[in-house]
Motif scaffolding. Structure first.
Motif, PDB file in Angstrom:
ATOM      1  N   SER A   1       0.830  -1.211   0.000  1.00 38.55           N
ATOM      2  CA  SER A   1       0.000   0.000   0.000  1.00 38.55           C
ATOM      3  C   SER A   1       0.860   1.255   0.000  1.00 38.55           C
ATOM      4  CB  SER A   1      -0.966  -0.006   1.181  1.00 38.55           C
ATOM      5  OG  SER A   1      -0.268   0.180   2.383  1.00 38.55           O
ATOM      6  N   VAL A   2       2.007   1.218   0.693  1.00 42.44           N
ATOM      7  CA  VAL A   2       2.887   2.381   0.691  1.00 42.44           C
ATOM      8  C   VAL A   2       3.432   2.629  -0.709  1.00 42.44           C
ATOM      9  CG1 VAL A   2       5.125   3.255   1.470  1.00 42.44           C
ATOM     10  CG2 VAL A   2       3.521   2.336   3.122  1.00 42.44           C
ATOM     11  N   VAL A   3       3.821   1.544  -1.382  1.00 39.96           N
ATOM     12  CA  VAL A   3       4.316   1.695  -2.761  1.00 39.96           C
ATOM     13  C   VAL A   3       3.205   2.246  -3.657  1.00 39.96           C
ATOM     14  CG1 VAL A   3       5.112   0.441  -4.800  1.00 39.96           C
ATOM     15  CG2 VAL A   3       6.078  -0.081  -2.556  1.00 39.96           C
TER      16      VAL A   3
ATOM     17  N   PHE B   1       1.083   9.169  -5.747  1.00 40.28           N
ATOM     18  CA  PHE B   1       1.371  10.530  -5.353  1.00 40.28           C
ATOM     19  C   PHE B   1       2.505  11.129  -6.185  1.00 40.28           C
ATOM     20  CE2 PHE B   1       0.861  14.107  -2.768  1.00 40.28           C
ATOM     21  CZ  PHE B   1       2.106  14.605  -2.412  1.00 40.28           C
ATOM     22  N   PHE B   2       3.534  10.306  -6.452  1.00 45.02           N
ATOM     23  CA  PHE B   2       4.662  10.815  -7.232  1.00 45.02           C
ATOM     24  C   PHE B   2       4.242  11.156  -8.650  1.00 45.02           C
ATOM     25  CE2 PHE B   2       6.911  10.343  -3.672  1.00 45.02           C
ATOM     26  CZ  PHE B   2       7.884   9.350  -3.532  1.00 45.02           C
ATOM     27  N   ARG B   3       3.231  10.398  -9.158  1.00 45.16           N
ATOM     28  CA  ARG B   3       2.756  10.708 -10.517  1.00 45.16           C
ATOM     29  C   ARG B   3       2.113  12.078 -10.546  1.00 45.16           C
ATOM     30  NH1 ARG B   3      -0.210   5.698 -12.850  1.00 45.16           N
ATOM     31  NH2 ARG B   3      -1.739   6.439 -11.344  1.00 45.16           N
TER      32      ARG B   3
ATOM     33  N   ILE C   1      12.141  15.929 -11.412  1.00 43.69           N
ATOM     34  CA  ILE C   1      11.355  15.830 -10.169  1.00 43.69           C
ATOM     35  C   ILE C   1      11.065  14.359  -9.866  1.00 43.69           C
ATOM     36  CG2 ILE C   1       9.180  16.397  -9.047  1.00 43.69           C
ATOM     37  CD1 ILE C   1       9.052  18.930 -10.675  1.00 43.69           C
ATOM     38  N   HIS C   2      10.565  13.649 -10.892  1.00 41.60           N
ATOM     39  CA  HIS C   2      10.283  12.217 -10.740  1.00 41.60           C
ATOM     40  C   HIS C   2      11.505  11.478 -10.235  1.00 41.60           C
ATOM     41  CE1 HIS C   2       6.547  11.718 -13.395  1.00 41.60           C
ATOM     42  NE2 HIS C   2       6.291  11.110 -12.273  1.00 41.60           N
ATOM     43  N   GLY C   3      12.624  11.707 -10.954  1.00 34.06           N
ATOM     44  CA  GLY C   3      13.866  10.996 -10.627  1.00 34.06           C
ATOM     45  C   GLY C   3      14.275  11.254  -9.190  1.00 34.06           C
TER      46      GLY C   3
ATOM     47  N   TRP D   1      13.409   8.326  -2.125  1.00 38.78           N
ATOM     48  CA  TRP D   1      12.595   7.292  -1.503  1.00 38.78           C
ATOM     49  C   TRP D   1      13.368   5.982  -1.357  1.00 38.78           C
ATOM     50  CZ3 TRP D   1       7.913   4.458  -3.984  1.00 38.78           C
ATOM     51  CH2 TRP D   1       7.093   3.918  -2.979  1.00 38.78           C
ATOM     52  N   VAL D   2      13.948   5.561  -2.502  1.00 31.23           N
ATOM     53  CA  VAL D   2      14.711   4.309  -2.478  1.00 31.23           C
ATOM     54  C   VAL D   2      15.917   4.442  -1.551  1.00 31.23           C
ATOM     55  CG1 VAL D   2      16.164   2.779  -3.860  1.00 31.23           C
ATOM     56  CG2 VAL D   2      13.973   3.549  -4.765  1.00 31.23           C
ATOM     57  N   GLY D   3      16.590   5.575  -1.660  1.00 35.49           N
ATOM     58  CA  GLY D   3      17.764   5.809  -0.815  1.00 35.49           C
ATOM     59  C   GLY D   3      17.401   5.736   0.659  1.00 35.49           C
ATOM     60  N   ALA D   4      16.324   6.440   1.019  1.00 34.01           N
ATOM     61  CA  ALA D   4      15.921   6.436   2.429  1.00 34.01           C
ATOM     62  C   ALA D   4      15.552   5.025   2.877  1.00 34.01           C
ATOM     63  CB  ALA D   4      14.732   7.371   2.616  1.00 34.01           C
ATOM     64  N   THR D   5      14.868   4.279   1.996  1.00 29.95           N
ATOM     65  CA  THR D   5      14.497   2.899   2.340  1.00 29.95           C
ATOM     66  C   THR D   5      15.740   2.065   2.606  1.00 29.95           C
ATOM     67  OG1 THR D   5      12.613   3.112   0.851  1.00 29.95           O
ATOM     68  CG2 THR D   5      13.182   0.882   1.576  1.00 29.95           C
TER      69      THR D   5
END
Lengths: 249, 555, 145
Positions: C90-92, C98-100, C121-123, C129-133
């Motif tokens: 659900s988070v993904v 939201f990112f779209r 912006i997308h990138g 997000w991935v980095g923080a994860t």
């Protein structure tokens, strides 16, 4: 010789003087393959049942009169080809609007919302005609141009789940129009509109359904306008905490 | 709307009732695509714009009117820019202009190819600022209340409630557009049924120059949807079935201007090509081609985006890659309510008219493209001011007596609603009227068919009395509105056909096969058509000449 | 067809003829694209439950090492694992949705500053997000700190 498509149109009928509630009537319509839904409705009116009431005018997707729900989707009936639809076509009045008669809905609520965002150029000092046109670069024009394309067809209101539940919500087209003016380089009224956007009609009621942009026949992308308006409204509010009024952009 | 804004700005005490049978955003101005003309460039002059307009009108335009028009055109367009109209821009931020038919240089201001849409919405949104402009939306005006030769207001059917009300005022300005729907094949929307023209006509004001009906050269076959002249302004080519650019290769009077010649000449050229067997066959009749393929996708997307969309949706053609099927289609009526330069109607005091409804006459026998949107602004403003000045001096009239007019109208409407028993249908009479008009008042006209049309329309007026209607509801009865519109259309059709039959020459848009030359000796006048129960009564009115004497109209 | 709010799109002064009540969009809430929107809204319930789980974990931390070890064992229970997989999905889902939207929600200009191009912006959003994860994952797995 072009092949006729025979389609069954199930159309909402409602006469407040005779009917307790809206009902439906079915019509078999022999459609020319080039017809749009509007042509079929006009055929019904001209040849089958003269009592059908619906709004239309330009028949070229620019006046915004002929919005209705077709097979559940908010549609500009002058734009939707009959050949793109199944054999049974349900035509109902625009969702989320009170119904006046048959396929005709009450529009004054929308007109009020439209006016409430002050959709005109606000300037501290009006420019004189003698000074000639104001300068605006094509790039500045592009910033708001998309949002100025709205034909007020209200398909976005018929699609929006928030409009369905929150009567005070300004709605996609009204917010997009207000935003169009706030972003116009010739306008100086963004602060006034941001206050309206933070007020009762609050832009923050929008919960990202994006349905408005999905159904918009003119690619206005009101969802972008509404969410940009949220951004601006917040920045404006934050700036108002820090700077005294009058020190705005 | 321009008149209303002019009126409330001129006088802080008055209020204006803006009465319309549709919501303001739906007015047919919204569909105009190409542009609005006004002198803007260094290499242009008021004199050039004036001469282009006079020549375009085939010397039937009133030159004092044209003088005033060209002087005020740039000011009005600038004013609209101040009110937010998103005119397209040059590199330096100034307003851009494009070439247009019959114009000697670029002076057509544009907003991509949706100029009418942007102008209408800018005007409408600006008008929302004024609380003294009171809107009466979806009210259908059924009659002008005239008392002692002076107008006192209107009776209007509230379409939603089915009730007729009197809206009283000391002056009335008619801005209801033209009557293209009297023809079967037109760019016009459903609402263009000549209501204001009929209202004035029935109140004793003559309709002027009604025989001059403009056929726009490029409409889509079948639907009649307008493909703007701007396609030609941006460099589009008109071709026949052999791919030949016949406006260049053959002599159709347009000279070097080719595709940028005036509309009447190009429409005639296309009809002649089709009659010579060089048109392309289709289920909707024969057509010619408008080729934009050499313009490139970028130019089309930036200057003609709506054209591209319209062609894809309504013609199944992408103009970037294929030529567009086109044929001449009824577009505009140069004729209308006989008014003077102030917009004052001839014969009823307190009545004014502006825009396509009126015949000032700015456009004479043929209108140049992009003059009419500016006309709405210039003469809308002037009529609004004239109306205010008149209203200030006018008396109010006896309310009780005026109310009786409203009651009588309510009775008439109630009797018409859902009327059963006659053998005629709306669609039947309307269809026959349109067929008759196309036959007698097409691009090329001749005596026998015009006279037949005159007889046919008279007969149709008789048949109208036997109309049978199905909708007896009071609430939002669109059928009765259509019936009232049909009555108005029949009035306009009578004026057009009778005026056409009386003009024994070819001038501008009125072209006869049996009188091919222009005859300035006998026919340099405006035709007036008066309402008379025994049949329209025709009259003549002088053309106001000025610095330009009539000359041969060649380009 | 279901009724919308009785005053949806109603003018402040109602017209003089009786109107039929406004109808909700026919496909709402579970049809067509509305399904994704409704799911988007309902993920709030998952975050509420996640919130309770976080409180439970913090409580256990506070109660000492033994309690914490018990808590860690709980995480191996299939129901917990299933729930956290659902929460991740659900988070993904919410993140991607939201990112779209995010790039088109940038106003064209704030003062003189214009937003960067949409792809940038997308990138950036996804990279952060991935980095923080990855960073938080490493911390929780004990690889960092």
């Amino acid at each position: 010789m072009a092949e006729t498509l025979v389609k069954k149109f199930v159309v909402t009928r409602f006469d407040p003087d005779k009917d307790e509630a809206p009902r439906t009537e079915s019509y078999e319509v022999p459609c020319h393959p080039d017809w749009k839904v509007l042509d079929a409705l006009n055929h019904i009116k001209d040849e089958i049942d003269g009592s059908l009431a619906h709004r239309w005018s330009c028949r070229m997707s620019v006046c915004g009169s002929c919005g209705m729900n077709v097979n559940g989707q908010p549609t500009l009936t002058c734009k939707k080809a009959v050949s793109d639809l199944p054999d049974t076509v349900e035509v109902t009045p625009l969702a989320n609007f009170p119904v006046v008669r048959d396929l005709v809905v009450e529009l004054d609520g929308f007109m009020e919302k439209l006016k409430s965002v002050k959709p005109w150029i606000i300037r501290a000092k009006e420019k004189a005609v003698e000074e000639g046109p104001m300068r605006q670069s094509q790039a500045e024009l592009e910033e708001f141009k998309q949002f100025s394309m709205c034909i007020n067809c209200m398909l976005c209101y018929a699609a929006c789940p928030v409009v369905a539940n929150e009567p005070e919500f300004l709605g996609p087209a009204a917010i997009a129009l207000g935003h169009r003016y706030s972003v116009d380089s010739r306008d100086e009224g963004a602060a006034e509109r941001n206050e309206i956007f933070r007020g009762e009609g609050t832009v923050f009621a929008c919960s990202y359904a994006n349905e408005c942009s999905e159904v918009c026949p003119k690619h206005v992308d009101p969802a972008a306008a509404v969410n940009q308006a949220k951004f601006n409204a917040v920045i404006d509010w934050a700036a108002g905490l820090v700077l005294p009024r009058g020190g705005k952009e | 709307m321009r008149a209303a804004i002019a009126a409330v700005e001129a006088d802080p005490d008055i209020s204006v009732a803006l009465v319309s049978k549709v919501y303001p955003m739906r007015s047919h101005t919204v569909s105009a695509e190409g542009g609005a003309a006004g002198v803007a460039r260094e290499d242009d002059s008021l004199e050039m714009h004036g001469f282009d307009t006079v020549k375009g009108s085939d010397f039937l335009g009133d030159q004092d009117v044209i003088q005033y028009f060209v002087e005020h055109a740039p000011k009005e367009l600038t004013r609209l820019e101040h009110w937010g109209c998103p005119w397209s821009r040059n590199e330096d931020g100034s307003v851009a202009t494009r070439a247009f038919g019959g114009m000697s240089t670029k002076r057509t201001w544009y907003a991509a190819d949706k100029v009418g849409f942007h102008m209408l919405h800018s005007l409408f949104q600006h008008s929302l600022r004024f609380d003294r402009i009171v809107r009466y939306d979806e009210q259908f005006v059924t009659k002008l209340i005239v008392d002692g030769g002076q107008v006192r207001g209107v009776t209007a059917l509230d379409i939603r409630e089915g009730v007729v009300r009197c809206i009283l005022g000391r002056a009335v300005v008619l801005c209801t557009g033209g009557a293209g729907k009297i023809f079967p094949f037109t760019t016009n929307g459903n609402i263009k049924t000549g209501d204001g023209m009929a209202l004035a006509y029935r109140s004793g004001v003559p309709l002027k120059d009604m025989e001059f009906v403009q056929y726009h050269p490029t409409g889509l076959p079948g639907t009649g949807i307008l493909i703007t002249e701007a396609t030609r302004g941006e460099g589009g080519h008109v071709k026949n079935k052999d791919g030949e650019r016949f406006l260049v290769t053959r002599d159709y009077g347009v000279g070097k201007k080719a595709e940028l010649g005036p509309r009447d000449m190009i429409s005639r050229a296309i009809v002649q090509e089709i009659e010579a067997g060089r048109g392309i066959d289709s289920q909707y009749g024969q057509y010619a081609l408008l080729d934009l393929t050499h313009l490139g996708e970028e130019k089309i997307d930036s200057r003609l985006p709506m054209v591209r969309e319209l062609c894809k949706i309504y013609a199944g053609v992408d103009p970037v890659y294929e030529p567009i099927p086109i044929r001449p289609v009824v577009h505009y009526m140069m004729g209308g309510v006989d008014v003077d330069i102030d917009g004052k109607a001839n014969g009823v005091s307190g009545l004014f008219a502006a825009g396509e409804t009126a015949c000032v006459s700015l456009n004479g026998a043929n209108r140049l493209g992009s003059n009419s949107l500016t006309e709405c602004l210039v003469f809308g403003a002037r009529s609004g001011l004239s109306a205010v000045n008149f209203a200030k001096g006018a008396s109010a009239g006896d309310d009780a007596a005026l109310a009786k007019v409203g009651e009588a109208e309510q009775g008439r409407i109630d009797a018409l609603r859902g009327k059963q028993g006659g053998g005629e249908t709306l669609a039947g009479i309307r269809g026959d009227m349109q067929k008759a008009m196309e036959s007698g008042c097409g691009v090329y006209r001749e005596e026998a068919t015009m006279q037949q049309t005159v007889r046919d329309i008279a007969e149709l007026e008789g048949r109208y009395a036997n109309l049978s209607l199905e909708d007896s509801s009071k609430v939002f009865n669109t059928e009765i509105v259509a019936a009232l519109e049909l009555e108005n259309m029949l009035d306009c059709a009578r004026a057009v056909s009778n005026s056409a039959a009386s003009r024994n020459e070819s001038r501008g848009a009125h072209t006869r096969r049996d009188a091919t030359a222009r005859d300035d000796v006998n026919f340099l006048y405006h035709t007036l058509c008066h309402f008379d129960p025994a049949g329209p009564r025709l009259d003549k009115k002088d053309v106001t000449l000025g610095r330009w004497e009539p000359e041969e109209r060649k380009y | 067809m279901a009724d919308a709010h009785p005053h949806a799109m109603a003018p402040t002064r109602p017209g003089k003829t009786r109107t039929a009540p406004p109808q909700r969009p026919p496909q709402f809430p579970m049809g067509g694209r509305y399904l994704a929107y409704t799911a988007f809204g309902w993920t709030g319930l998952i975050y509420l439950l996640l919130g309770f789980l976080v409180i439970e974990a913090v409580w256990a931390l506070g109660d000492g090492a033994a309690a914490w070890q018990e808590q860690l064992l709980r995480y191996e229970h299939p129901v917990y694992i299933a729930f956290h997989v659902l929460a991740l999905a659900s988070v993904v889902f919410v993140g991607v949705r939201f990112f779209r939207l995010f790039p088109k929600a940038q106003p064209p200009r704030i003062g003189p500053a214009k937003p960067p191009p949409q792809s940038l912006i997308h990138g950036t959003l996804y990279a952060v997000w991935v980095g923080a994860t990855v960073v938080f994952g490493a911390i929780l797995a004990g690889g960092l700190f």
